[in-house]
Design an enzyme around this catalytic site. Structure first.
Site, PDB file in Angstrom:
ATOM      1  N   CYS A   1      -5.637  -7.611  -3.242  1.00 40.70           N
ATOM      2  CA  CYS A   1      -6.123  -7.178  -1.932  1.00 40.70           C
ATOM      3  C   CYS A   1      -7.238  -8.103  -1.474  1.00 40.70           C
ATOM      4  O   CYS A   1      -8.116  -8.469  -2.260  1.00 40.70           O
ATOM      5  CB  CYS A   1      -6.630  -5.730  -2.019  1.00 40.70           C
ATOM      6  SG  CYS A   1      -7.233  -5.093  -0.440  1.00 40.70           S
ATOM      7  N   HIS A   2      -7.217  -8.467  -0.195  1.00 44.10           N
ATOM      8  CA  HIS A   2      -8.205  -9.417   0.328  1.00 44.10           C
ATOM      9  C   HIS A   2      -9.402  -8.736   0.990  1.00 44.10           C
ATOM     10  O   HIS A   2     -10.271  -9.424   1.550  1.00 44.10           O
ATOM     11  CB  HIS A   2      -7.555 -10.385   1.316  1.00 44.10           C
ATOM     12  CG  HIS A   2      -6.850  -9.719   2.452  1.00 44.10           C
ATOM     13  ND1 HIS A   2      -5.805 -10.287   3.132  1.00 44.10           N
ATOM     14  CD2 HIS A   2      -7.035  -8.513   3.045  1.00 44.10           C
ATOM     15  CE1 HIS A   2      -5.389  -9.488   4.083  1.00 44.10           C
ATOM     16  NE2 HIS A   2      -6.123  -8.405   4.054  1.00 44.10           N
TER      17      HIS A   2
ATOM     18  N   HIS B   1      -9.452  -0.377  -1.353  1.00 50.69           N
ATOM     19  CA  HIS B   1      -9.901  -0.038  -0.003  1.00 50.69           C
ATOM     20  C   HIS B   1     -11.124   0.883  -0.006  1.00 50.69           C
ATOM     21  O   HIS B   1     -11.576   1.312   1.055  1.00 50.69           O
ATOM     22  CB  HIS B   1      -8.769   0.586   0.842  1.00 50.69           C
ATOM     23  CG  HIS B   1      -7.679  -0.371   1.155  1.00 50.69           C
ATOM     24  ND1 HIS B   1      -6.384   0.020   1.447  1.00 50.69           N
ATOM     25  CD2 HIS B   1      -7.672  -1.729   1.223  1.00 50.69           C
ATOM     26  CE1 HIS B   1      -5.642  -1.038   1.676  1.00 50.69           C
ATOM     27  NE2 HIS B   1      -6.397  -2.105   1.548  1.00 50.69           N
TER      28      HIS B   1
ATOM     29  N   ASN C   1       0.837  -1.201   0.000  1.00 43.96           N
ATOM     30  CA  ASN C   1       0.000   0.000   0.000  1.00 43.96           C
ATOM     31  C   ASN C   1       0.872   1.251   0.000  1.00 43.96           C
ATOM     32  O   ASN C   1       1.971   1.238   0.555  1.00 43.96           O
ATOM     33  CB  ASN C   1      -0.914   0.003   1.233  1.00 43.96           C
ATOM     34  CG  ASN C   1      -1.935  -1.100   1.168  1.00 43.96           C
ATOM     35  OD1 ASN C   1      -2.469  -1.402   0.109  1.00 43.96           O
ATOM     36  ND2 ASN C   1      -2.220  -1.707   2.313  1.00 43.96           N
TER      37      ASN C   1
END
Length: 467
Positions: free
Chosen positions: A172-173, A209, A150
């Site tokens: 990304c999880h 995000h 990130n």
């Protein structure tokens, strides 16, 4: 058995490396070399020894040769895959990112993606990724590059901007956890055994995000239609979706949350925000969910102090040493990450699969700037990644996403061109900086630059850091 080379940039990782090594050990049909590269060579050496311990475990169906490299080019030579997972700077620098803004009433629950902390972290990291892109072009131009660092959006952009032919994407999880949240809704409202997240079929889009689920189904049932009942039931007390913990266990873990922000956003907009609450609050005007130190208690999440990260890091290093020495037994267990499965799909070892990924916008999100990096579903197949055109976001949500996407673009291009004024304007326009006077914003920006100056000066001149 497919023999491959994986170059791991950041191979001294204290946490994710072990997850990755365990998943590789359980990956049937794969073997080869893991080239560990890290500026912290002893840390990479610890992971090499842990990798050998994993190889010795009878449950390891796939054996790997772990090698430590001190030169990035040599680690990259001939690689089929490149993993980028680094900590830009140290937690001392992150402490400035996260806590200096508190003097001005700005609180950050993560501080690594957007907000003032995200901007400064990008300033440290984008120049490093410029170098990564050049080295990948020289040493393994056909490799698939998976970015896990990130701020993911700006860094994935840097890879493509410096090597347009690169085959890269950001992993990304966070979306996985939103799917698990929907699994909880199915269990609580439909009265069924909790499904697996792969049973929940979704359409998702946004920026990393700050991604949103616009459609979700379970066995043909529209899950977004049952969410209001679930939200009404758990809005006040919260509900943690993590597997293996009770719904209320978010109260004692600084990295967990009760999903109350996510539930509130669904009530407002009718679509499901697909990241954890600690990330979501940083993309919105600070008065909404993170206006002061009391807001996290109201909204059931935590401000995770960097002091906690420092303590956690010490504990992880000690665990690594015990594992490397054989004091702590290493038992490979499959994680819920998809990195290894995506690699196998790209190698053509398994059928094509769909997963979320951060890639260049070529029209999969027509309402966001073409050429920016967006997160949508993509199809992974043999040597191919194809973004899927996403359902359009509601206009009110798109406006929120667009503001952040433009901020990220301005941050990125300001760093690329070493244009401190453009970076500062992106800094001022962060939703978390709303309400700051320009004088206070300049003072804060300069203090944050001073706190990380040692990591900026190799890439910026003194004049380029003056605002």
């Amino acid at each position: 058995m497919k023999n491959i080379k994986i170059a791991y940039i950041g191979g001294g990782s204290k946490a994710w490396a072990r997850v990755f090594m365990n998943d590789l050990a359980l990956a049937e049909g794969l073997c080869g070399e893991i080239a560990l590269y890290d500026i912290d060579v002893p840390a990479a050496e610890l992971n090499r020894r842990i990798g050998e311990r994993i190889n010795e475990n009878p449950d390891a169906v796939s054996k790997w040769e772990y090698r430590v490299y001190t030169k990035l080019g040599e680690a990259l030579d001939g690689a089929d895959f490149v993993i980028c997972s680094i900590l830009p700077g140290t937690f001392d620098e992150m402490e400035g990112d996260v806590h200096l803004p508190e003097k001005y009433g700005i609180y950050q629950s993560v501080g690594d993606t957007v907000g003032p902390g995200g901007v400064l972290r990008a300033m440290r990291t984008v120049p490093i990724y410029e170098g990564f892109a050049r080295e990948i072009k020289l040493h393994c131009p056909d490799a698939w590059v998976l970015n896990l660092t990130n701020p993911m959006t700006a860094l994935t952009k840097s890879l493509y901007d410096n090597f347009p032919e690169i085959k890269a994407f950001g992993c990304c999880h966070e979306v996985f956890h939103a799917q698990e949240f929907l699994c909880c809704a199915a269990k609580e409202i439909l009265g069924v055994e909790r499904p697996t997240r792969k049973d929940i079929i979704i359409d998702a889009c946004g920026v990393n995000h700050f991604t949103w689920i616009t459609e979700a189904s379970f066995k043909g049932l529209d899950m977004l239609k049952i969410l209001p009942e679930f939200i009404d039931k758990f809005y006040d007390k919260g509900y943690c979706e993590r597997i293996g913990v009770a719904p209320e266990d978010f109260k004692d873990d600084p990295f967990l949350y009760g999903n109350k922000v996510k539930m509130d956003l669904f009530r407002r907009f009718g679509v499901l925000a697909a990241a954890g609450d600690r990330h979501l609050v940083e993309f919105l005007e600070r008065a909404q969910y993170i206006g002061d130190e009391t807001a996290p208690d109201k909204w059931l999440y935590h401000l995770t102090p960097v002091s906690y990260r420092k303590k956690d890091r010490i504990e992880k290093i000690e665990l690594s040493k015990r594992m490397a020495d054989g004091v702590e037994k290493v038992n490979p267990e499959k994680s819920d990450e998809e990195v290894v499965e995506l690699m196998k799909a790209l190698l053509g070892l398994i059928p094509p699969m769909v997963s979320n990924a951060n890639t260049i916008n070529v029209g999969q999100m027509p309402d966001l700037p073409l050429g920016s990096v967006v997160e949508t579903n993509c199809v992974f197949s043999q040597n191919s990644l194809k973004p899927i055109t996403a359902k359009r976001l509601p206009s009110s949500v798109n406006a929120l996403v667009l503001r952040n996407a433009i901020n990220i673009e301005n941050t990125y291009y300001g760093i690329k061109n070493r244009d401190i004024n453009r970076i500062f304007e992106a800094f001022v326009n962060q939703p978390l900086c709303s309400g700051l006077s320009l004088d206070d914003a300049r003072e804060l920006f300069n203090s944050m630059i001073d706190a990380t100056r040692d990591y900026l000066e190799p890439y910026f001149t003194a004049e380029q850091l003056r605002i």
